[in-house]
Scaffold this active site. Structure first.
Site, PDB file in Angstrom:
ATOM      1  N   GLY A  56       0.628  -1.113  -0.003  1.00  0.00           N
ATOM      2  CA  GLY A  56      -0.012  -0.050   0.184  1.00  0.00           C
ATOM      3  C   GLY A  56       0.899   1.315   0.051  1.00  0.00           C
ATOM      4  CB  THR A  57       3.963   2.373   1.819  1.00  0.00           C
ATOM      5  OG1 THR A  57       3.321   2.151   3.079  1.00  0.00           O
ATOM      6  CG2 THR A  57       4.746   3.526   1.653  1.00  0.00           C
TER       7      THR A  57
ATOM      8  CG  ASN B 184      -5.205   3.451   8.592  1.00  0.00           C
ATOM      9  OD1 ASN B 184      -5.825   4.325   8.259  1.00  0.00           O
ATOM     10  ND2 ASN B 184      -4.172   3.457   9.840  1.00  0.00           N
TER      11      ASN B 184
ATOM     12  CD  GLN C 100      -6.767  -1.532   6.834  1.00  0.00           C
ATOM     13  OE1 GLN C 100      -7.412  -2.249   6.949  1.00  0.00           O
ATOM     14  NE2 GLN C 100      -5.647  -1.362   7.318  1.00  0.00           N
TER      15      GLN C 100
ATOM     16  CB  SER D  53      -1.956  -3.392   1.110  1.00  0.00           C
ATOM     17  OG  SER D  53      -0.652  -4.262   1.623  1.00  0.00           O
TER      18      SER D  53
ATOM     19  CG  HIS E 140       0.306  -6.674   4.768  1.00  0.00           C
ATOM     20  ND1 HIS E 140       0.361  -6.228   6.174  1.00  0.00           N
ATOM     21  CD2 HIS E 140       0.536  -5.710   4.199  1.00  0.00           C
ATOM     22  CE1 HIS E 140       0.491  -5.372   6.416  1.00  0.00           C
ATOM     23  NE2 HIS E 140       0.528  -4.773   5.235  1.00  0.00           N
TER      24      HIS E 140
ATOM     25  CB  THR F 212      12.830  -9.419 -11.294  1.00  0.00           C
ATOM     26  OG1 THR F 212      13.776  -9.066 -12.101  1.00  0.00           O
ATOM     27  CG2 THR F 212      12.403 -10.643 -11.501  1.00  0.00           C
TER      28      THR F 212
ATOM     29  CB  CYS G 232       3.057   2.574   9.997  1.00  0.00           C
ATOM     30  SG  CYS G 232       1.514   3.531   9.880  1.00  0.00           S
TER      31      CYS G 232
END
Length: 394
Positions: free
Chosen positions: A71-72, A147, A175, A195, A197, A233, A322
């Protein structure tokens, strides 16, 4: 000790089906997806299948999907890929730090940024966005679901405002993905980030949707990967896993499993409000994703409650992972108007596909007694108790 995890907005556990899907691409199918031989073409096919799966989740063309590290990176690619010195950008005060800090950096680089406020429920007023528009406005970036509170923003209405003004619109949907239906055409966004995860895929995977015809400046320079939008890659195992997670998420939105999580969330929330004094829901009255609730437990420190619950086997958080360990209260909650002490007393409970009714009952068994014990140690609570007793005598 039994361990129950209710911090899925920080990261979600890898689903067994997702692990099985990615497993072959660590060993047997190891080729570079840019190679033209047999090994490379096998992995290229897997990447493209995953691209189709993610595109189906978002309602877009596969060619509009750019795989990222999360996401970042997606937020940063959207922001720095669109805005340049002299441009004007509109965002909100409750964005994730990937957007907020990115916009602060834009200011250092010669951009002007307007941070529109949110109300007491954590909602952006689209009228404020429209009012902030200028001739130099290049980009609007408003997140889809917060979030910390789970509050869902009126992104479709903001998308219409952006389209009428001929301004690019990005939404951070990290989210929201897998929790509410997403259709980029209905939203009207040009850019959208998710994202892996946060939806039971591995950490280090993500996507930026880039609408056809939207030109962005890449963050990385190298090969021609991802149609020259993201050099490097491809992380084939991670991409395959994200594709599988997108399939599972899409199914969950249709088969009632997400709705069931909403029932569990509502039960958890209502029982906490019933069993514990001096608590309240942050974002109450606003639309929220069904998996998240943020509750303030007045007269105690949230960090102390997180630690105490963890010692009993329940994992929750005070807000964004974070920002863990930050001295300042949550910028999201203070933007909503919560006083600092109440913001510091707030906990986020976020459920995932692995959450069961038994998990919720376990949490409800330990939360009231843990809160009570911490309040007994709180001078503020003791002073309040004495005041109540004195008032009762009078």
């Amino acid at each position: 000790m039994r361990r129950v995890y209710m911090d899925n907005n920080a990261t979600s556990p890898l689903l067994p089906e997702v692990l099985e899907a990615m497993r072959p691409y660590f060993i047997e199918e190891f080729g570079n997806a840019s190679s033209i031989h047999h090994h490379g073409q096998n992995t290229r096919a897997a990447v493209e299948r995953a691209r189709e799966s993610v595109a189906a989740l978002l309602g877009c063309r596969p060619s509009e999907i750019v795989f990222t590290s999360g996401g970042t990176e997606g937020d940063n690619l959207a922001i720095f890929g669109m805005a340049k010195a002299g441009d004007h950008v509109i965002t909100s005060t409750m964005e994730h730090h990937a957007v907020l800090h990115g916009c602060r950096e834009l200011e250092k680089r010669g951009c002007e940024v307007t941070f529109v406020p949110v109300d007491g429920r954590g909602l952006v007023d689209p009228t404020d966005v429209k009012r902030a528009l200028r001739k130099s406005t290049r980009l609007i970036s408003i997140m889809m679901a917060n979030n910390e509170t789970g509050v869902v923003q009126p992104v479709a209405e903001i998308g219409r405002i952006a389209k009428e003004a001929d301004v690019y619109f990005h939404t951070d949907a990290v989210q929201a993905a897998g929790k509410i239906p997403i259709d980029v055409k209905e939203i009207g966004c040009d850019l959208l980030s998710i994202s892996g995860h946060k939806m039971h895929a591995p950490q280090g995977t993500g996507v930026l949707y880039v609408r056809k015809g939207t030109l962005i400046e890449p963050l990385f320079y190298g090969g021609n990967h991802e149609r020259q939008r993201r050099a490097g890659t491809e992380n084939v195992p991670g991409i395959v896993a994200l594709g599988k997670a997108a399939e599972i998420a899409r199914t969950g939105l249709n088969d009632g499993s997400v709705a069931h999580l909403g029932q569990l969330r509502d039960h958890l929330q209502s029982e906490i409000l019933r069993r514990v004094q001096d608590v309240g829901v942050n974002g109450e009255g606003a639309p929220r994703v069904l998996t998240t609730t943020n509750i303030h437990f007045d007269h105690i420190e949230g960090e102390a409650l997180v630690i105490a619950l963890d010692l009993k086997g329940l994992a929750v958080s005070t807000g964004a992972a974070c920002s863990s360990g930050a001295i300042e209260p949550s910028h999201v909650l203070t933007a909503m108007g919560l006083p600092a002490d109440q913001a510091r007393a707030s906990l986020r409970f976020s459920l995932g596909k692995q959450t069961t009714e038994s998990d919720v009952n376990f949490a409800l068994d330990i939360i009231p007694e843990t809160v009570a014990r911490l309040r007994e140690l709180s001078p503020v609570w003791q002073k309040r108790a004495v005041s109540r007793q004195t008032s009762a005598v009078r």
